[in-house]
Design a protein around this motif. Sequence first.
Motif, short mmCIF file in Angstrom:
data_model
loop_
_atom_site.label_atom_id
_atom_site.label_comp_id
_atom_site.label_asym_id
_atom_site.label_seq_id
_atom_site.Cartn_x
_atom_site.Cartn_y
_atom_site.Cartn_z
N ARG A 13 28.41 36.38 27.74
CA ARG A 13 27.88 37.47 27.19
C ARG A 13 27.11 38.46 28.40
O ARG A 13 27.33 39.50 28.54
CB ARG A 13 27.32 37.60 26.00
CG ARG A 13 28.19 37.11 24.68
CD ARG A 13 27.61 37.11 23.44
NE ARG A 13 28.56 36.46 22.47
CZ ARG A 13 28.42 35.58 21.84
NH1 ARG A 13 26.95 35.28 21.69
NH2 ARG A 13 29.15 34.91 21.07
N GLU A 15 27.54 37.82 31.66
CA GLU A 15 28.36 37.89 32.80
C GLU A 15 29.27 39.20 32.20
O GLU A 15 29.67 40.11 33.21
CB GLU A 15 29.32 36.93 32.83
CG GLU A 15 30.22 36.85 34.37
CD GLU A 15 29.17 36.76 35.48
OE1 GLU A 15 29.76 37.43 36.60
OE2 GLU A 15 27.98 36.34 35.60
N LEU A 16 29.59 39.22 31.06
CA LEU A 16 30.65 40.59 30.66
C LEU A 16 29.69 41.56 30.47
O LEU A 16 30.23 42.72 30.70
CB LEU A 16 31.29 40.02 29.12
CG LEU A 16 32.46 39.14 29.20
CD1 LEU A 16 32.89 38.89 27.60
CD2 LEU A 16 33.61 39.63 29.71
N LYS A 20 30.94 45.03 32.43
CA LYS A 20 31.10 46.22 31.71
C LYS A 20 30.57 47.22 32.30
O LYS A 20 30.96 48.45 32.50
CB LYS A 20 30.70 45.99 30.26
CG LYS A 20 30.93 47.14 29.45
CD LYS A 20 30.26 46.91 27.97
CE LYS A 20 30.71 48.36 27.24
NZ LYS A 20 30.12 48.14 25.78
N ILE A 39 37.84 44.37 27.92
CA ILE A 39 36.53 43.79 27.71
C ILE A 39 36.28 43.79 26.25
O ILE A 39 35.98 42.67 25.57
CB ILE A 39 35.42 44.38 28.36
CG1 ILE A 39 35.64 44.05 30.00
CG2 ILE A 39 33.97 43.63 28.26
CD1 ILE A 39 34.66 44.93 30.97
N GLN A 43 37.04 39.83 24.53
CA GLN A 43 35.87 39.05 24.72
C GLN A 43 36.09 37.31 24.38
O GLN A 43 35.78 36.40 25.23
CB GLN A 43 34.69 39.46 23.95
CG GLN A 43 33.38 38.60 24.08
CD GLN A 43 32.03 39.09 23.49
OE1 GLN A 43 31.99 40.34 23.35
NE2 GLN A 43 31.45 38.32 22.90
N CYS A 46 37.44 35.12 27.22
CA CYS A 46 36.48 34.49 28.12
C CYS A 46 35.63 33.53 27.35
O CYS A 46 35.40 32.65 28.01
CB CYS A 46 35.39 35.67 28.73
SG CYS A 46 36.32 36.88 29.46
N VAL A 68 34.97 33.73 33.74
CA VAL A 68 34.93 35.09 32.91
C VAL A 68 35.59 36.12 34.00
O VAL A 68 36.36 37.05 33.46
CB VAL A 68 33.66 35.37 32.86
CG1 VAL A 68 33.39 36.79 32.31
CG2 VAL A 68 32.97 34.53 31.72
N SER A 69 35.31 36.13 35.44
CA SER A 69 35.95 37.16 36.24
C SER A 69 37.31 36.75 36.16
O SER A 69 38.09 37.80 36.35
CB SER A 69 35.23 36.84 37.38
OG SER A 69 33.87 37.42 37.69
N THR A 72 39.02 38.03 33.25
CA THR A 72 38.91 39.83 32.93
C THR A 72 39.93 40.50 33.88
O THR A 72 40.69 41.25 33.32
CB THR A 72 37.57 39.98 33.38
OG1 THR A 72 36.41 39.36 32.42
CG2 THR A 72 37.42 41.53 33.38
#
Length: 344
Positions: A13, A15-16, A20, A39, A43, A46, A68-69, A72
């Motif tokens: 979260r 990282e997101l 964002k 995103i 979520q 991820c 995560v990257s 995404t």
Amino acid sequence: MNRVYRHIFPGVRQELSRIKMRAEEIPDPELRTQALASIASKQFHCEGGAVYAAANLSMKEILIPLIVSYQTISDYLDNLCDRSTSMDADDFRLLHKSMLDAVNPDAKLVNYYALRNEQEDEGYLHSLVSTCQSCLKRLPGYSAVKSHVQDLVGLYVDLQVYKHIKPELREQALLDWWELHKQRTPALQWNEFAAATGSTLGVFMLFLAATDPHLDDVEASSIHASYFPHVTGLHIMLDYLIDQEEDRQGGDLNFCNYYESENEMIERFAYIVDEARNDVSHIPASSFHRMIIEGLLALYLTDPKVSEQQEVRSVSKRLLRNSPLTRRFFLVNTKWIRKHMYEK
């Protein structure tokens, strides 16, 4: 799961949240809309991928931003292509070159939007690719898995191109593509092979394996084979299973629609589950990977979409019959997560 709740989900979260903030600064309204939508609505992709970081908490500062990257990028490009202002295969392939560059630490970044109208993202996609590259440079065993990762990403890119072109061209393009690769998965049907190429789980498992500085190519090859095609195929076929009605209404391609009957679908799913379990039994920490398989079944077969589709309910009940203890745990756990973390 204790590790996941305490160490992984908070990191995801965080990282997101950082990503964002970058997405909110994208000048082009269409690119900004799709970046933020990917995103907001995905979520859990991820979070699910980052479970692999729980297997080596000492490397979570590398694995979480990497996973995560990368995920995404995948979700963002999927949104761009699903709701695209073009249906140009070259455009889709150039967009997805970012995913190939993301897993090659030495790749030079290019303008991935060059073949579409929308251009200005204020460096958003480049930043995601660069994060992946910088993380991979810190994985001590990445050289052993690099070619296997690139193999899976190359197949993924092909799938994304062929399934997003004009609807009347998609099926034949996928069949022609399968002809080039069917010797790799002789026991799978063409739709099952295509599904197997659409998962990121094999890539994430190889990222985890690359945290081992002593990893060699033989071990990396074994890990690749343990995930592709059955674990990855199960992942995406479950996704298509619960999305059948949604795809029917949207006129989207769905790989579950190519089975001749409900019984055939159940038999093929059961076969893929059994093969997936067998495949992961041959690699270290096999219990962790069996947990992933049971978690996938629980996650998808308890999705609210299941109760809304009679055929899917029937398939779900038969697949969950005589569930092992691990899967029962995840059935309860997944329902709790949905109630307390997503249904707000």
